[in-house]
Design an enzyme around this catalytic site. Structure first.
Site, PDB file in Angstrom:
ATOM      1  N   ASP A   1       5.047   5.152   5.449  1.00 29.36           N
ATOM      2  CA  ASP A   1       4.053   5.630   6.422  1.00 29.36           C
ATOM      3  C   ASP A   1       4.281   5.044   7.813  1.00 29.36           C
ATOM      4  OD1 ASP A   1       2.767   6.835   4.193  1.00 29.36           O
ATOM      5  OD2 ASP A   1       1.658   4.983   3.813  1.00 29.36           O
TER       6      ASP A   1
ATOM      7  N   GLU B   1      -2.565  15.305   2.843  1.00 23.18           N
ATOM      8  CA  GLU B   1      -2.978  14.049   3.465  1.00 23.18           C
ATOM      9  C   GLU B   1      -2.135  13.765   4.706  1.00 23.18           C
ATOM     10  OE1 GLU B   1      -2.506  11.369   0.207  1.00 23.18           O
ATOM     11  OE2 GLU B   1      -0.317  11.455   0.226  1.00 23.18           O
TER      12      GLU B   1
END
Length: 339
Positions: free
Chosen positions: A58, A227
């Site tokens: 991420d 997401e």
């Protein structure tokens, strides 16, 4: 690219696969530009060449006025890396030398996920998420720094939360500042999908005069797996990037990046075929190919040579190790194409 030991972090992050989950110009060296040229012809490009400390999850990245790249990522007190040329990366200390006490309310570890760094009004801001394993008992936090360096961050506390009774998950935040000066925070993972709230620029927290929680993307049928939102504006359109399907399962990961666009920041966002992102829509940007498995957890960064998509993927030639991916984006068709 991920949690406590890299293996255990990946395992903890795999909770998302059914329940929850997770920017002064300078001249770039020619080598850094060449490093972004895919090594093989493919429907999707291979990641540009990066070296050194490349295990990450991420990633969010920014270039300082001195030309140094600061990258923060999931894990610990928010993991960090630096680079002077966007190719060679070195691991650094965590953003927080001492983790904020409130984290323990939302995570038993505790550690933070999916940071989002930007530079606003003379200060670096970083939104991030803290969550319990396998639940949407989650919180988005905010920190600020005058330098952006590890150890320099002051935590400003909780911005937004979700609980077991919520139909959304308060993780994966992304701040978007519009040309009219309004601030917006998108976030979300699984459940009823991607959400957005308006932010007060003075506090970095929700604007009290607008408490609407907008819905931007959802998968009402089949898997709920959408997401990691990231919004940019190019021309007259707002573009919503998101990660679809299952992260964090090594070479079994099915993660992919899709995008939709809208003439309004709050939507509706539709894909290239006109399908709403509230109804499973999304135009592919990156998907698995060859040894590049499950690209996602993306952020978008504007650099001197164009827009970059910065993401993680699982290396099929290295036992599914999560690694840093960087590619340029071409917008000539009105839709982002990675190369």
């Amino acid at each position: 690219m991920s949690r406590t030991s890299r293996t255990s972090r990946t395992l903890r992050k795999s909770r998302r696969s059914g329940t929850s989950r997770r920017a002064a110009l300078f001249a770039l060296p020619a080598a850094a530009l060449l490093a972004l040229i895919p090594s093989t012809a493919s429907a999707y490009p291979n990641p540009g060449r990066v070296t050194g400390s490349v295990v990450t999850h991420d990633p969010t990245m920014i270039r300082t006025s001195s030309g140094q790249y600061l990258l923060y990522a999931t894990g610990g007190g928010i993991a960090s890396k630096t680079s002077s040329d966007r190719t060679a990366f070195s691991a650094g200390a965590d953003a927080f030398g001492s983790r904020p006490g409130w984290w323990s309310t939302y995570s038993s570890v505790p550690e933070a996920w999916a940071p989002d760094i930007s530079y606003q009004g003379g200060k670096y801001l970083m939104y991030y998420s803290v969550s319990k394993f396998g639940s949407n008992t989650s919180a988005i936090g905010l920190a600020g720094s005058t330098t952006g360096r590890p150890g320099s961050w002051t935590d400003y506390g909780v911005v937004y939360t979700s609980s077991s009774s919520s139909d959304y998950n308060a993780i994966d935040p992304n701040l978007f500042v519009d040309s009219d000066g309004k601030w917006w925070l998108s976030f979300g993972s699984w459940w009823t999908g991607i959400k957005m709230i308006q932010i007060n620029p003075s506090t970095g927290k929700q604007l009290s005069s607008n408490t609407t929680r907008y819905s931007l993307a959802s998968r009402p049928t089949g898997t709920k797996a959408v997401e990691a939102p990231y919004i940019v504006k190019r021309g007259s359109y707002y573009y919503l990037f998101a990660s679809y399907d299952t992260c964090c399962a090594g070479t079994s990961s099915t993660y992919k990046v899709k995008v939709g666009r809208s003439t309004s920041v709050t939507g509706p966002y539709v894909d290239k075929n006109g399908v709403s992102m509230m109804n499973n829509g999304g135009t592919p940007v990156l998907e698995s190919h060859g040894s590049v498995i499950g690209p996602g957890g993306q952020s978008i960064m504007n650099d001197v040579d164009g827009d970059l998509i910065v993401y993680h993927y699982y290396d099929g030639n290295d036992n599914g190790t999560p690694k840093l991916g960087i590619n340029l984006l071409n917008w000539s068709t009105g839709w982002p194409v990675a190369y």
